[in-house]
Design a protein around this motif. Sequence first.
Motif, PDB file in Angstrom:
ATOM      1  N   TRP A 120      -1.855  -3.053  -2.399  1.00 26.87           N
ATOM      2  CA  TRP A 120      -2.321  -3.925  -1.324  1.00 26.87           C
ATOM      3  C   TRP A 120      -3.359  -4.912  -1.826  1.00 26.87           C
ATOM      4  O   TRP A 120      -3.291  -6.109  -1.537  1.00 26.87           O
ATOM      5  CB  TRP A 120      -2.908  -3.078  -0.190  1.00 26.87           C
TER       6      TRP A 120
ATOM      7  N   GLN B  70      -1.498  -8.381  -1.792  1.00 25.88           N
ATOM      8  CA  GLN B  70      -1.672  -8.893  -0.436  1.00 25.88           C
ATOM      9  C   GLN B  70      -3.105  -9.333  -0.163  1.00 25.88           C
ATOM     10  O   GLN B  70      -3.330 -10.382   0.444  1.00 25.88           O
ATOM     11  CB  GLN B  70      -1.259  -7.841   0.597  1.00 25.88           C
ATOM     12  N   ASP B  71      -4.089  -8.567  -0.603  1.00 23.70           N
ATOM     13  CA  ASP B  71      -5.482  -8.872  -0.291  1.00 23.70           C
ATOM     14  C   ASP B  71      -6.043  -9.963  -1.188  1.00 23.70           C
ATOM     15  O   ASP B  71      -7.028 -10.604  -0.839  1.00 23.70           O
ATOM     16  CB  ASP B  71      -6.332  -7.603  -0.419  1.00 23.70           C
TER      17      ASP B  71
END
Length: 503
Positions: A72, A76-77
Amino acid sequence: MRDRLEQIAAADPEQADVLEIVPRLLEWQRWVLIHALELLDGPDLIFRFRTILLLVSRQNGKTVILIYLLLWRLFQDGARTIVGTAQSLDIAEEAWDAVRQVAEAIPELSNDVKKIRTANGRQAIILDTNQRYKIAAANRRGGRGLSGDHVVLDELREHQSWDSWASVSKTTLARKRAQVWGVSNAGDSLSVVLRHLRGVALAALGIDEMHDTPAGDVDDLVDEDGEELEVDIDESALGIFEYSAAPDAPMDDRDAWAQANPSMGHTIPEAAIAAALATDPEHVFLTEVMCRFVNTAASGPFPNRSWEATRAEKVTRDTDRPATYCVDTSWNRQMTHVALAFWDTDGRRRVEIAASRAGTEWVIPWLLSPERKIEPEFVTLQTRGAPVSSLVPDFENAGIELVEWGGPDLSRASGVIFDAVRRAVDEDAPEVVITHGNQPVLDLAATTAVMKPLSDGWTIDRQKSPQDAAPLLAVMGALWLLNTNPEPTGSAYDDEDAGVLVF
């Protein structure tokens, strides 16, 4: 992510193996991730906790949590640099390799990957945006030259010095949305970093358990070269997520098993834990299965749990009674320690390490410094046959009078401290007569030191002890001198009608 992998595996059975790497998150794992990644109010999406401490028994799925977290943050982050470490590179590689396999299996992720380096010790996943996830060695050089948004220190219990923490955790100082994760099961007396961080967290929560390590004074921490460490832990930004059995729970308490094993009944059969109870030594079961801290690195010279039982975080010195110093140097002459012994206002003897630094040149200036609240009126050290003995001429030149310590008094000092510490676990003893604080350098020595025969008694073997035993020897000398030192002029016992017996 799991749903996407199942779709890929259904279309291509050769990809099915990756499903075993990242099983669906259990409820407790989801809960940890949700709350460890809480955000503060504000537009910058700053994490509530900069440091996360995750403690849970073995085989419960710590690595699964890390895999989801790392994927993540990387894809994504938008974390620019992720650094993974463990005391063994094989452990750090486990999470890294799982992230690599998932990234290669999912086209939406693999399309963003520019390069994957697999050379041993240089593993890295680099994205088109130059974000990267790399592995670093868990040593004093592991994180130098890096700026990290996310750092993982796996198997934190194996960190027996602050070297790796000092180098790797500080990579996050210039990053606003950084986090440091320390992941482990329970440790032992050698787990210096884990015990300290856990102690800070428990103290902030108002928890004080005899087997735990209360928060200490971080200004007293030093690295292996004696350099002072600024272990700046903001307790308000430290999140502890601990799954462990209650301190007083018996080993056959199945509710306690569940406390320490949140995956029990899911991925861990209860019968497997019962089998471990039947075959494991007590300290192994407590540490690995019940996630409880035990003193197992070595037996040390004292009865089991007695050293922990004499721990007291705060005491008040009785200024009307004498205080004594003792200096001792490690067998390889790398470190020198100054111990202090005094009486507290409850009539107990207190022992502490007042200073620990590399080399010997600093000792006399430190003792003579005007900053000393306790003047070096009563000082001792082994004047013959010990590494510290070479300082005797320096003390003479500085005008510091030494009380000679050696010969039969070495074994007497051993007996004095042994009897005092033993009383803490003696049911027939009316009270504790000696205390010490939370000082890892002293705790390590007291719980790992090796004894050697000395005439009809014993003393500490500096060279054969697995850790630096000099702090314990310094404490023994200071306590011996405190016991033999006369009361100073002007004490409460100066009344000519009072009879005083000094032991």
